[in-house]
Design a protein around this motif. Sequence first.
Motif, short mmCIF file in Angstrom:
data_model
loop_
_atom_site.label_atom_id
_atom_site.label_comp_id
_atom_site.label_asym_id
_atom_site.label_seq_id
_atom_site.Cartn_x
_atom_site.Cartn_y
_atom_site.Cartn_z
N ILE A 20 -38.85 -0.07 -24.55
CA ILE A 20 -40.11 0.38 -23.94
C ILE A 20 -41.30 -0.32 -24.60
O ILE A 20 -42.37 -0.45 -24.01
CB ILE A 20 -40.22 1.92 -24.01
N GLN A 21 -41.12 -0.78 -25.85
CA GLN A 21 -42.22 -1.44 -26.55
C GLN A 21 -42.19 -2.96 -26.39
O GLN A 21 -43.05 -3.64 -26.92
CB GLN A 21 -42.16 -1.11 -28.04
N ASP A 22 -41.20 -3.44 -25.64
CA ASP A 22 -41.07 -4.88 -25.47
C ASP A 22 -42.33 -5.46 -24.80
O ASP A 22 -42.91 -4.87 -23.90
CB ASP A 22 -39.85 -5.16 -24.59
N GLU A 23 -42.74 -6.64 -25.26
CA GLU A 23 -44.01 -7.21 -24.78
C GLU A 23 -44.01 -7.53 -23.30
O GLU A 23 -45.00 -7.32 -22.62
CB GLU A 23 -44.35 -8.46 -25.58
N THR A 24 -42.87 -8.03 -22.81
CA THR A 24 -42.86 -8.42 -21.40
C THR A 24 -42.30 -7.31 -20.50
O THR A 24 -42.83 -7.04 -19.45
CB THR A 24 -42.01 -9.69 -21.20
N GLU A 25 -41.22 -6.67 -20.94
CA GLU A 25 -40.56 -5.70 -20.07
C GLU A 25 -41.01 -4.27 -20.28
O GLU A 25 -40.62 -3.37 -19.55
CB GLU A 25 -39.04 -5.76 -20.30
N GLY A 26 -41.81 -4.03 -21.30
CA GLY A 26 -42.13 -2.65 -21.64
C GLY A 26 -43.44 -2.16 -21.06
O GLY A 26 -43.97 -2.73 -20.11
N VAL A 27 -43.96 -1.09 -21.65
CA VAL A 27 -45.23 -0.51 -21.19
C VAL A 27 -46.40 -1.31 -21.77
O VAL A 27 -46.26 -1.95 -22.81
CB VAL A 27 -45.35 0.96 -21.62
N ASP B 35 -47.87 5.84 -17.93
CA ASP B 35 -47.17 4.56 -18.09
C ASP B 35 -45.75 4.79 -18.60
O ASP B 35 -44.81 4.16 -18.14
CB ASP B 35 -47.93 3.67 -19.09
N ILE B 36 -45.64 5.70 -19.57
CA ILE B 36 -44.32 5.96 -20.14
C ILE B 36 -43.38 6.55 -19.09
O ILE B 36 -42.24 6.10 -18.93
CB ILE B 36 -44.42 6.92 -21.35
N VAL B 37 -43.88 7.55 -18.35
CA VAL B 37 -43.03 8.20 -17.34
C VAL B 37 -42.59 7.19 -16.28
O VAL B 37 -41.43 7.11 -15.90
CB VAL B 37 -43.77 9.39 -16.68
N GLN B 38 -43.54 6.37 -15.83
CA GLN B 38 -43.22 5.37 -14.80
C GLN B 38 -42.17 4.38 -15.30
O GLN B 38 -41.26 4.00 -14.58
CB GLN B 38 -44.48 4.61 -14.38
N TRP B 39 -42.32 3.97 -16.54
CA TRP B 39 -41.38 3.00 -17.10
C TRP B 39 -39.98 3.60 -17.18
O TRP B 39 -38.98 2.94 -16.87
CB TRP B 39 -41.85 2.56 -18.49
N LEU B 40 -39.89 4.88 -17.59
CA LEU B 40 -38.59 5.55 -17.69
C LEU B 40 -37.91 5.60 -16.33
O LEU B 40 -36.71 5.33 -16.20
CB LEU B 40 -38.74 6.96 -18.25
N ILE B 41 -38.70 5.93 -15.31
CA ILE B 41 -38.14 6.02 -13.96
C ILE B 41 -37.57 4.67 -13.55
O ILE B 41 -36.48 4.57 -12.99
CB ILE B 41 -39.22 6.48 -12.96
N LYS B 42 -38.32 3.61 -13.84
CA LYS B 42 -37.89 2.28 -13.41
C LYS B 42 -36.69 1.80 -14.22
O LYS B 42 -35.67 1.42 -13.69
CB LYS B 42 -39.06 1.31 -13.55
N ASP B 43 -36.80 1.88 -15.53
CA ASP B 43 -35.78 1.28 -16.38
C ASP B 43 -34.44 2.01 -16.34
O ASP B 43 -33.38 1.41 -16.39
CB ASP B 43 -36.29 1.22 -17.82
#
Lengths: 383, 439
Positions: free
Chosen positions: B10-17, B37-45
Amino acid sequence: MSEWCICSVFALQKVSIIIVIFACVVCKYIIYLSEVQLNETLAHLKTESETLKSKLEEERAKLHDVELHQVAEKVEGLGQFVMKTRRTLKGHGNKVLCMDWCKDKRRIVSSSQDGKVIVWDAFTTNKEHAVTMPCTWVMACAYAPSGCAVACGGLDNKCSVYPLSLDKNENLAAKKKSVAMHTNYLSACSFTNSDMQILTSSGDGTCALWDVESGQLLQSFHGHAADVLCLDLAPSETGNTFVSGGCDKKANVWDMRSGQCIQSFETHESDINSVRYYPSGDAFASGSDDATCRLYDLRADREVAIYSKESIIFGVSSVDFSLSGRLLFGGYNDYTINVWDVLKGTRVSILFGHENRVSTLRVSPDGTAFCTGSWDHTLRIWA
Amino acid sequence: MKIEDIVTRIQDETEGVPIRTVKSFMTKIPSVVTGTDIVQWLIKDLSIEDPAEAMHMGSLIAAQGYFFPISDHVLSLKDDGTFYRFQAPYFWPSNCWEPENTDYAIYLCKRTMQNKTRLELADYEAENLARLQRAFSRKWEFIYMQAEAQVKIDRKRDKSERKILDSQERAFWDVHRPVVSRCLYTLPTSSDSFNHYGCSITYETISCCSVRKPAETNSDSSCFLFQILFLNTQLDRHRMKMSKVAESLITYTEQYMEYDPFVTAPEPSNPWTSDDPSFWDLEASKEPSQQRVKKWGFSLEEALKDPAGQELFLKFLESEFSSENLRFWLAVQDLKRMPQQEVGQRAQDIWAEFLAEGAPSSINLDSHSYERTSQNLKDPGRYSYEDAQDHIYKLMKSDSYTRFLRSNVYQDLLMARKKVCVSMFVINQRLSFVYIPIF
């Protein structure tokens, strides 16, 4: 040996001394050689064991011509499920660790970390009996088939049977009977087809079958390399087998008569917390700390399905099947219950409600509901 | 560890939030990300369909302190513009932190020295500090010195770096010395790091239950020999093809699905949903439903499992004068359930009743099983009759049971044919004869 050599040095002449000293050196060399040989033998045995293991996996894989979910594509999909909490049982003062149903389909017994064992009529949510165990962390409890007794145990390394009296005033603890004795904590217990025998599993790595009346050990089962965490008896009236799961990631199927391990499965990546037979007795499911549930078939002698999702990362504490075996319910450490379609391998539903990890889950004897116990001190009945 | 994989990704520079520095009134807030941002990223990843599931997952990760709200002590996730910061890997739970009270005391002491409004102690922290001062009264000088030393080092750091580190340290203590009021999400112990029965992290002590042993590798040669023996027998085992197994599982499940209350609603209703126990009353009644009778036809085991089915089968066998088989089978089942003390006597009784010369209910056993059983009886035990029981069961299954299913007694119940009362019929006939002459 060196002491003996020194003594004899005093008794003998110079030539003898040289011979004796030489003998000492030889002794040491012999010991050294046998140690080397032992290590070589061990290494040899280990490689042989590994080779056999991979050969066994090869044999098992040969008959794997299709996946279960592929064959199950022809099966009609399940509709949407509406499962809700229908009863909440409050009364435990600490984490609920284990529960079991009575054969009358409405009573349950539950045990918790504070040493309390409570018998409830889940339908009315009334508490009918309560016993305080002398130890904390009562990790196992079971209802007798007759409904007249309960067994429980935990950190006391014992399994005790309490006959349930209809007289509310009678002190249940007075009639307690100590049945099983292990050398480590009791992780699970279950009555066999009658009130007269109990099967137990323990942190000492063994399972055991006991005669309730005399407390005699009838059979012990050795084979796990670490704590045994769970067990389940085969549902068949004629069968004499049970399955156990442990911290060594193995699920073993045992013959109760001989004490032998009949089959063994090792595909989980972490401790197996729960095992439960499929209703026909031909397969069983397991739930593990590796966040997956797996189905093993005894006739195919291998794992036939795995129930997992990327978004499920917390371990499974407890699993059980619905009456037909179509649904598999899993209680997880992330406070949720996931419901799986056993044949298709997909998740049917996720249930929220508990406020801490779900520690135990059992479907009622007639399949009308299932009960979960949690570290949030409550039990819930879902239907 | 799965949870840490997610936190790293989730902290990755390109793929994360998008983690960025936000400008605020007169100051900059470094290295933050919003809850949404965190919730959206979790849903996607993690390919989550339901946002509630993503919220739940996020809250669990927050409760362990992997990320934290920058202006609150409560470790939970909100799906809005609230700012969160990620915890430094140094403080991650997988490093098996068991921080001592002395560490906590040093930390609180340090906070009082730094004299900044944002670092002022909260009420519960001030209480904790007072309690610790009383507990460590003799050691306090030592604690004070440690705190001073840490403050000196901190002063040398860059301002925004200090902000980040201070907040991370505070979040660490929020996990290990939480606010006493009940949070919605208490700390779940995740898979690998903690022991099986969980640690209860209380303020005063860390009391752990029995730690599970890691899987011990058996280095004993006898263990290896045993394993090799076991593996060899396993290799010889007969296995079924997966396609056959799958068919068998599907057939079984489909056959029983109409009896599964979770799949097919029970009649009249599920007691748990309707609060009406009549379903149970019906099951317990003497009159089995058609559906229940149908189940007896699935297998001999089903028929025997149901007491009503067993009774009917026994009656049928009695009518055929072959009930001794079932009675023998039932007696042996009983024998297996007896207390150990009574087993010997009961085994002898069974022999006398069913197998001895001139036994009253003599059963038909092949000579081989008979020999084996009489041998077993020399040292009578719970399983002395296993062979015999197996043989008799197979006999019943292939012979009597199939005839039972075709019999009138079973078919009548199955078709729910109403038995016509013979005497009533005769009276009716008589009555009709009486009336005819009148006309």
